[in-house]
Design a protein around this motif. Structure first.
Motif, PDB file in Angstrom:
ATOM      1  N   ILE A   4      24.114  23.526  36.853  1.00 37.07           N
ATOM      2  CA  ILE A   4      24.265  23.724  35.414  1.00 37.07           C
ATOM      3  C   ILE A   4      23.975  25.178  35.075  1.00 37.07           C
ATOM      4  O   ILE A   4      23.018  25.760  35.593  1.00 37.07           O
ATOM      5  CB  ILE A   4      23.275  22.831  34.632  1.00 37.07           C
ATOM      6  N   VAL A   5      24.806  25.765  34.232  1.00 39.13           N
ATOM      7  CA  VAL A   5      24.517  27.092  33.696  1.00 39.13           C
ATOM      8  C   VAL A   5      24.636  27.034  32.175  1.00 39.13           C
ATOM      9  O   VAL A   5      25.406  26.249  31.637  1.00 39.13           O
ATOM     10  CB  VAL A   5      25.459  28.194  34.230  1.00 39.13           C
ATOM     11  N   ASP A   6      23.842  27.852  31.528  1.00 37.58           N
ATOM     12  CA  ASP A   6      23.985  28.010  30.088  1.00 37.58           C
ATOM     13  C   ASP A   6      24.407  29.444  29.819  1.00 37.58           C
ATOM     14  O   ASP A   6      24.610  30.229  30.749  1.00 37.58           O
ATOM     15  CB  ASP A   6      22.694  27.635  29.354  1.00 37.58           C
ATOM     16  N   SER A   7      24.558  29.797  28.559  1.00 40.30           N
ATOM     17  CA  SER A   7      25.057  31.129  28.240  1.00 40.30           C
ATOM     18  C   SER A   7      24.089  32.215  28.715  1.00 40.30           C
ATOM     19  O   SER A   7      24.521  33.277  29.162  1.00 40.30           O
ATOM     20  CB  SER A   7      25.320  31.261  26.743  1.00 40.30           C
TER      21      SER A   7
ATOM     22  N   VAL B 262      30.444  24.523  37.075  1.00 38.52           N
ATOM     23  CA  VAL B 262      29.857  25.795  36.650  1.00 38.52           C
ATOM     24  C   VAL B 262      30.965  26.731  36.181  1.00 38.52           C
ATOM     25  O   VAL B 262      30.843  27.383  35.139  1.00 38.52           O
ATOM     26  CB  VAL B 262      29.022  26.429  37.790  1.00 38.52           C
ATOM     27  N   ALA B 263      32.062  26.805  36.929  1.00 35.66           N
ATOM     28  CA  ALA B 263      33.190  27.657  36.535  1.00 35.66           C
ATOM     29  C   ALA B 263      33.751  27.221  35.186  1.00 35.66           C
ATOM     30  O   ALA B 263      34.020  28.059  34.316  1.00 35.66           O
ATOM     31  CB  ALA B 263      34.279  27.618  37.607  1.00 35.66           C
ATOM     32  N   ILE B 264      33.899  25.924  34.997  1.00 32.73           N
ATOM     33  CA  ILE B 264      34.419  25.396  33.734  1.00 32.73           C
ATOM     34  C   ILE B 264      33.484  25.765  32.584  1.00 32.73           C
ATOM     35  O   ILE B 264      33.928  26.208  31.522  1.00 32.73           O
ATOM     36  CB  ILE B 264      34.620  23.865  33.827  1.00 32.73           C
ATOM     37  N   THR B 265      32.185  25.620  32.795  1.00 34.68           N
ATOM     38  CA  THR B 265      31.207  25.949  31.753  1.00 34.68           C
ATOM     39  C   THR B 265      31.276  27.427  31.391  1.00 34.68           C
ATOM     40  O   THR B 265      31.260  27.784  30.210  1.00 34.68           O
ATOM     41  CB  THR B 265      29.778  25.587  32.205  1.00 34.68           C
ATOM     42  N   LEU B 266      31.361  28.303  32.389  1.00 35.56           N
ATOM     43  CA  LEU B 266      31.440  29.738  32.110  1.00 35.56           C
ATOM     44  C   LEU B 266      32.685  30.067  31.277  1.00 35.56           C
ATOM     45  O   LEU B 266      32.621  30.849  30.333  1.00 35.56           O
ATOM     46  CB  LEU B 266      31.438  30.545  33.409  1.00 35.56           C
ATOM     47  N   VAL B 267      33.812  29.441  31.618  1.00 38.58           N
ATOM     48  CA  VAL B 267      35.042  29.671  30.865  1.00 38.58           C
ATOM     49  C   VAL B 267      34.898  29.138  29.447  1.00 38.58           C
ATOM     50  O   VAL B 267      35.260  29.802  28.475  1.00 38.58           O
ATOM     51  CB  VAL B 267      36.255  29.019  31.580  1.00 38.58           C
ATOM     52  N   GLU B 268      34.340  27.931  29.297  1.00 37.03           N
ATOM     53  CA  GLU B 268      34.169  27.347  27.966  1.00 37.03           C
ATOM     54  C   GLU B 268      33.235  28.177  27.097  1.00 37.03           C
ATOM     55  O   GLU B 268      33.391  28.224  25.884  1.00 37.03           O
ATOM     56  CB  GLU B 268      33.651  25.916  28.081  1.00 37.03           C
ATOM     57  N   LEU B 269      32.248  28.838  27.717  1.00 33.19           N
ATOM     58  CA  LEU B 269      31.320  29.687  26.970  1.00 33.19           C
ATOM     59  C   LEU B 269      31.915  31.066  26.685  1.00 33.19           C
ATOM     60  O   LEU B 269      31.309  31.877  25.993  1.00 33.19           O
ATOM     61  CB  LEU B 269      30.004  29.850  27.740  1.00 33.19           C
ATOM     62  N   GLY B 270      33.101  31.332  27.243  1.00 31.42           N
ATOM     63  CA  GLY B 270      33.740  32.623  27.030  1.00 31.42           C
ATOM     64  C   GLY B 270      33.109  33.741  27.838  1.00 31.42           C
ATOM     65  O   GLY B 270      33.239  34.913  27.487  1.00 31.42           O
TER      66      GLY B 270
END
Length: 129
Positions: free
Chosen positions: A54-57, A86-94
């Motif tokens: 999991i990653v956050d902004s 993780v890749a999807i989250t980074l993209v969704e967070l911009g």
């Protein structure tokens, strides 16, 4: 506070993150890594995030900050083992990891960094862009 170990392999520093990072641990990693790059004269940094689920902004920005700091200290950064979530989250967070190369595994990441030291040209690594 936990510290992330930083290992030296030739002229590359290897950072293997084995758990999801807390904000304070990520800040300490950034400071520790900058100090080690300067002290050892490392030409490259491999950040293995295989265990990160999991990653956050904040953590995403920390990865980008570590790469920018490494570049300023004349070391290239490769992030290896990124999970699809993780890749999807980074993209969704911009968040983009500009200036950071990625590789599926540690071996390929080390090979990418080894390209600078070979006089006959880069190793055979497929461009995944």
């Amino acid at each position: 506070m936990d510290r992330v170990p930083i290992l030296k392999v030739g002229d590359v520093l290897l950072v293997s993150i084995q758990t999801d990072l807390q904000d304070r641990t990520a800040l300490a990693l950034q400071e520790d890594l900058a100090e080690r790059i300067v002290r050892t004269g490392a030409r490259g940094v491999v950040i293995d995030i295989t265990a990160v689920e999991i990653v956050d902004s904040f953590i995403g920005r920390m990865f980008a900050g570590i790469a920018a700091m490494s570049r300023l200290l004349d070391a290239r950064t490769v992030v290896v083992g990124m999970r699809p979530a993780v890749a999807i989250t980074l993209v969704e967070l911009g968040l983009s990891l500009g200036g950071v190369q990625t590789a599926l595994d540690l071996e390929t990441g080390l090979r990418l960094l080894g390209a600078d030291s070979l006089e006959e040209g880069p190793p055979e690594v497929r461009d995944r862009r």
